[in-house]
Design an enzyme around this catalytic site. Structure first.
Site, mmCIF file in Angstrom:
data_model
loop_
_atom_site.group_PDB
_atom_site.id
_atom_site.type_symbol
_atom_site.label_atom_id
_atom_site.label_comp_id
_atom_site.label_asym_id
_atom_site.label_seq_id
_atom_site.Cartn_x
_atom_site.Cartn_y
_atom_site.Cartn_z
ATOM 1 N N TYR A 66 -68.395 36.690 25.569
ATOM 2 C CA TYR A 66 -69.795 37.062 25.661
ATOM 3 C C TYR A 66 -70.601 36.035 26.457
ATOM 4 C CZ TYR A 66 -69.073 40.618 22.050
ATOM 5 O OH TYR A 66 -68.644 41.711 21.341
ATOM 6 N N LYS B 4 -67.111 20.769 -6.927
ATOM 7 C CA LYS B 4 -68.237 21.692 -6.725
ATOM 8 C C LYS B 4 -67.955 22.590 -5.523
ATOM 9 C CE LYS B 4 -70.814 18.308 -3.955
ATOM 10 N NZ LYS B 4 -72.090 17.590 -3.773
ATOM 11 N N MET C 247 -67.217 37.371 16.746
ATOM 12 C CA MET C 247 -67.106 37.660 15.313
ATOM 13 C C MET C 247 -65.670 37.577 14.813
ATOM 14 S SD MET C 247 -68.331 41.027 13.169
ATOM 15 C CE MET C 247 -70.078 40.620 13.263
ATOM 16 N N ARG D 121 -83.868 12.242 -3.960
ATOM 17 C CA ARG D 121 -83.702 13.658 -4.277
ATOM 18 C C ARG D 121 -83.973 13.853 -5.768
ATOM 19 N NH1 ARG D 121 -78.036 15.533 -1.618
ATOM 20 N NH2 ARG D 121 -77.369 14.352 -3.447
#
Length: 356
Positions: free
Chosen positions: A253, A35, A301, A130
């Site tokens: 940062y 999956k 990033m 679940r």
């Protein structure tokens, strides 16, 4: 020129890990769980390494169809079942096996027009809470499924919530046995952790997932030492810059890290837009020039920064392993307060991925 960042999928490691699963459950058939695009490894890339399995387990109909197009003629299991009547047409056309966990799904099967009966895995909620029928309602669901002309073979199924922890599986096993008492049929209970550590749960089918990709079900790399499992993904880059900081100078940062003395800092071409966790704290391990060191400053990033103090010869172009054959993905995930599953699945689309 492309950035020097890539993920490599090790086909031989996938094959090895499938063999390890067979070693631990030698009398069971295996659903190889693929999956989430084979846990981020890529379904088409993972298929050659896992094709010795007995069946594949996944969620999406599109991925099931892709497996058929790749040449897989064996069983394919839809682990969440289906969601609307039109899904059953695809299940019928491609001869898929489906989990059934609700009356709504049984109702759709009763109303479906099929070319042949569909094999199902009837799911019991033994404590995960679940999906599935409670032990008290399981027999009635099984009898209803057995009476449905559209249903073929019925396998009894549940899923463990704590097979990787001290709590274990005893309570859920007892609940399953209570609900399945007197019901004939194959059993499918064991996930990765149960495959490794709970032999009584193996029965007819086991469903390994994370161990096929060489990571630990518990999220602790030492837990799988000695099993023979091998990492199936290496995420690697290079240094693209080097800075020398004086005592008290910061990097990145927010100036969250300040040098405690003169030190060299390496800049790595990898950031959170590539799938590396932005929350990675100072101290998260990384391999530079074959030496284990750590991240300093915030992940940005497109870049992250590392301490080059243990790596005196490292310079621009030096290889950096973010996780893989030298650095267990679980060690990185643990430092970030998450699990290896998430890191595998988070590799960004812009990252080149190749199989070897």
């Amino acid at each position: 020129m492309p950035r020097p960042l890539s993920a490599t999928i090790h086909t031989s490691a996938l094959a090895n890990n499938l063999a390890v699963a067979r070693k631990y459950a030698p009398n069971s058939r295996i659903w190889a769980v693929v999956k989430a695009n084979a846990y981020g490894h890529g379904l088409a890339r993972a298929f050659p390494g896992l094709r010795a399995t007995d069946g594949f387990g996944l969620l999406d109909l599109e991925e099931a169809v892709k497996l058929r197009e790749l040449g897989w003629a064996g069983p394919i299991l839809l682990l969440e079942g289906f969601f609307r009547p039109t899904d059953i047409d695809v299940i019928d056309r491609y001869s898929l096996t489906t989990v059934v966990h609700s009356d709504e799904q049984l109702r759709m099967l009763e109303m479906a027009r099929l070319s042949k009966p569909v094999n199902i895995q009837l799911k019991m909620n033994s404590g995960m809470n679940r999906l599935g029928y409670t032990p008290e309602r399981f027999r009635a669901a099984w009898e209803r499924a057995r009476a449905c002309q559209g249903v073929g073979q019925i396998t009894l199924m549940t899923h463990f919530s704590d097979a990787d922890s001290e709590r274990g599986i005893a309570e859920q096993m007892a609940a399953f046995e209570r609900g399945a008492q007197g019901i004939a049929g194959a059993r499918s209970l064991a996930n990765s952790a149960a495959t490794l550590w709970h032999r009584p749960s193996h029965f007819d089918w086991v469903r390994p997932g994370i161990i096929l990709y060489g990571a630990s079900p518990s999220g602790i790399s030492s837990a799988i030492e000695g099993t023979g499992l091998q990492p199936a993904m290496t995420f690697a880059s290079e240094l693209i810059g080097v800075q020398t900081l004086a005592e008290g100078q910061s990097v990145g940062y927010g100036s969250t890290f300040r040098a405690r003395g003169t030190m060299r800092i390496g800049v790595v071409a990898c950031g959170y837009a590539d799938g590396y966790p932005r929350i990675a704290p100072e101290g998260t391990p990384v391999i530079v020039d074959g030496i284990r060191t750590q991240i300093v400053g915030r992940v940005s990033m497109d870049m992250l920064t590392v301490d080059l103090s243990p790596c005196p010869t490292a310079n621009v172009g030096t290889r950096v392993e973010l996780w893989g054959t030298t650095l267990p993905i679980d060690d990185v995930a643990h430092a970030c307060g998450t699990i290896g599953y998430e890191l595998m699945c988070a590799i960004a689309q812009r990252v080149p991925v190749r199989a070897e």
